[in-house]
Design an enzyme around this catalytic site. Structure first.
Site, PDB file in Angstrom:
ATOM      1  N   HIS A  52      -2.580  -0.270  -5.071  1.00 60.49           N
ATOM      2  CA  HIS A  52      -2.216  -0.903  -6.615  1.00 60.49           C
ATOM      3  C   HIS A  52      -2.687  -1.998  -6.548  1.00 60.49           C
ATOM      4  O   HIS A  52      -3.173  -3.045  -5.546  1.00 60.49           O
ATOM      5  CB  HIS A  52      -1.366  -0.346  -6.885  1.00 60.49           C
TER       6      HIS A  52
HETATM    7  P1  TYD Z   1       5.408   1.367  -4.584  1.00 64.71           P
HETATM    8  O1  TYD Z   1       5.404  -0.382  -4.703  1.00 64.71           O
HETATM    9  O2  TYD Z   1       4.030   1.625  -5.265  1.00 64.71           O
HETATM   10  O3  TYD Z   1       5.431   1.038  -2.878  1.00 64.71           O
HETATM   11  P2  TYD Z   1       3.812   1.501  -2.001  1.00 64.71           P
HETATM   12  O4  TYD Z   1       3.142  -0.213  -2.403  1.00 64.71           O
HETATM   13  O5  TYD Z   1       4.681   0.701  -0.225  1.00 64.71           O
HETATM   14  O6  TYD Z   1       3.596   2.546  -1.266  1.00 64.71           O
HETATM   15  O7  TYD Z   1       6.836   1.616  -5.312  1.00 64.71           O
HETATM   16  C1  TYD Z   1       7.165   3.261  -4.791  1.00 64.71           C
HETATM   17  C2  TYD Z   1       7.739   3.751  -5.116  1.00 64.71           C
HETATM   18  O8  TYD Z   1       8.632   3.168  -5.249  1.00 64.71           O
HETATM   19  C3  TYD Z   1       7.788   3.521  -6.736  1.00 64.71           C
HETATM   20  O9  TYD Z   1       7.945   4.922  -7.241  1.00 64.71           O
HETATM   21  C4  TYD Z   1       8.795   2.356  -7.587  1.00 64.71           C
HETATM   22  C5  TYD Z   1       9.326   2.221  -6.869  1.00 64.71           C
HETATM   23  N1  TYD Z   1      10.254   1.255  -6.162  1.00 64.71           N
HETATM   24  C6  TYD Z   1      11.612   1.072  -7.296  1.00 64.71           C
HETATM   25  O10 TYD Z   1      11.786   1.285  -7.558  1.00 64.71           O
HETATM   26  N2  TYD Z   1      11.551  -0.619  -7.015  1.00 64.71           N
HETATM   27  C7  TYD Z   1      10.907  -1.530  -5.896  1.00 64.71           C
HETATM   28  O11 TYD Z   1      11.720  -2.607  -5.412  1.00 64.71           O
HETATM   29  C8  TYD Z   1       9.492  -1.345  -5.237  1.00 64.71           C
HETATM   30  C9  TYD Z   1       9.034  -2.195  -4.495  1.00 64.71           C
HETATM   31  C10 TYD Z   1       9.362   0.447  -5.806  1.00 64.71           C
END
Ligand code: TYD
Length: 139
Positions: A52
């Site tokens: 992302h």
């Molecule tokens: P994401 O940012 O997509 O993680 P990564 O980049 O490590 O793969 O987040 C994973 C999941 O966690 C997504 O459903 C959103 C949730 N999330 C929160 O609820 N709060 C947060 O501060 C973060 C970073 C993610």
């Protein structure tokens, strides 16, 4: 933003024979105020995270334990950064697509973020990200 705006930041380190200490101050050691800190842990071997880009969020990514790679993509080129030191961070700007892989077992990825969590700040689809870049370059 382009890849040249993303770079490693070496954090201050206090050496001591009984163990070293590192600290981070928002707007001092990193170019933004820290609004949120989260970390990834228990990442199974072979996993990939990320996939992302953010509209406004800036981040500093640190391997607090173990190691992993961060692949950054500004829509024109990609670059792989290896993180394996708790006193070194990778500064990631807005509108940069990121993927994380190559996690060593037991690794911990800590992220300092410039804003609170906001799902509407994400581009989770690569084509949407590219479209946003094109829009920005027109304005
Ligand atoms: P994401 O940012 O997509 O993680 P990564 O980049 O490590 O793969 O987040 C994973 C999941 O966690 C997504 O459903 C959103 C949730 N999330 C929160 O609820 N709060 C947060 O501060 C973060 C970073 C993610």
């Amino acid at each position: 933003m382009s890849l040249k705006d993303c770079y490693y930041i070496e954090l201050p380190k206090i050496h001591n024979t009984n163990g070293n200490l590192t600290f981070i101050e928002g707007l001092n050691h990193i170019p933004f105020e820290i609004k949120r800190i989260y970390h990834l842990f228990d990442v199974p071997g072979g996993s990939e995270r990320g996939g992302h880009a953010h509209k406004d969020l800036q981040q500093l990514i640190i391997a607090m334990s173990g190691s992993f790679d961060v692949i950054l993509d500004d829509g024109y080129q990609k670059k792989r950064f290896h993180l394996n030191r708790s006193y070194q961070g990778l500064y990631v700007r807005t509108l940069i697509w990121r993927e994380l892989d190559n996690f060593s077992s037991g690794s911990v990825c800590m992220v300092l973020a410039s804003n609170l969590y906001d799902e509407s700040d994400y581009y989770r689809n690569y084509d949407d990200f590219l479209r946003a870049l094109t829009q920005r370059s027109k304005t």
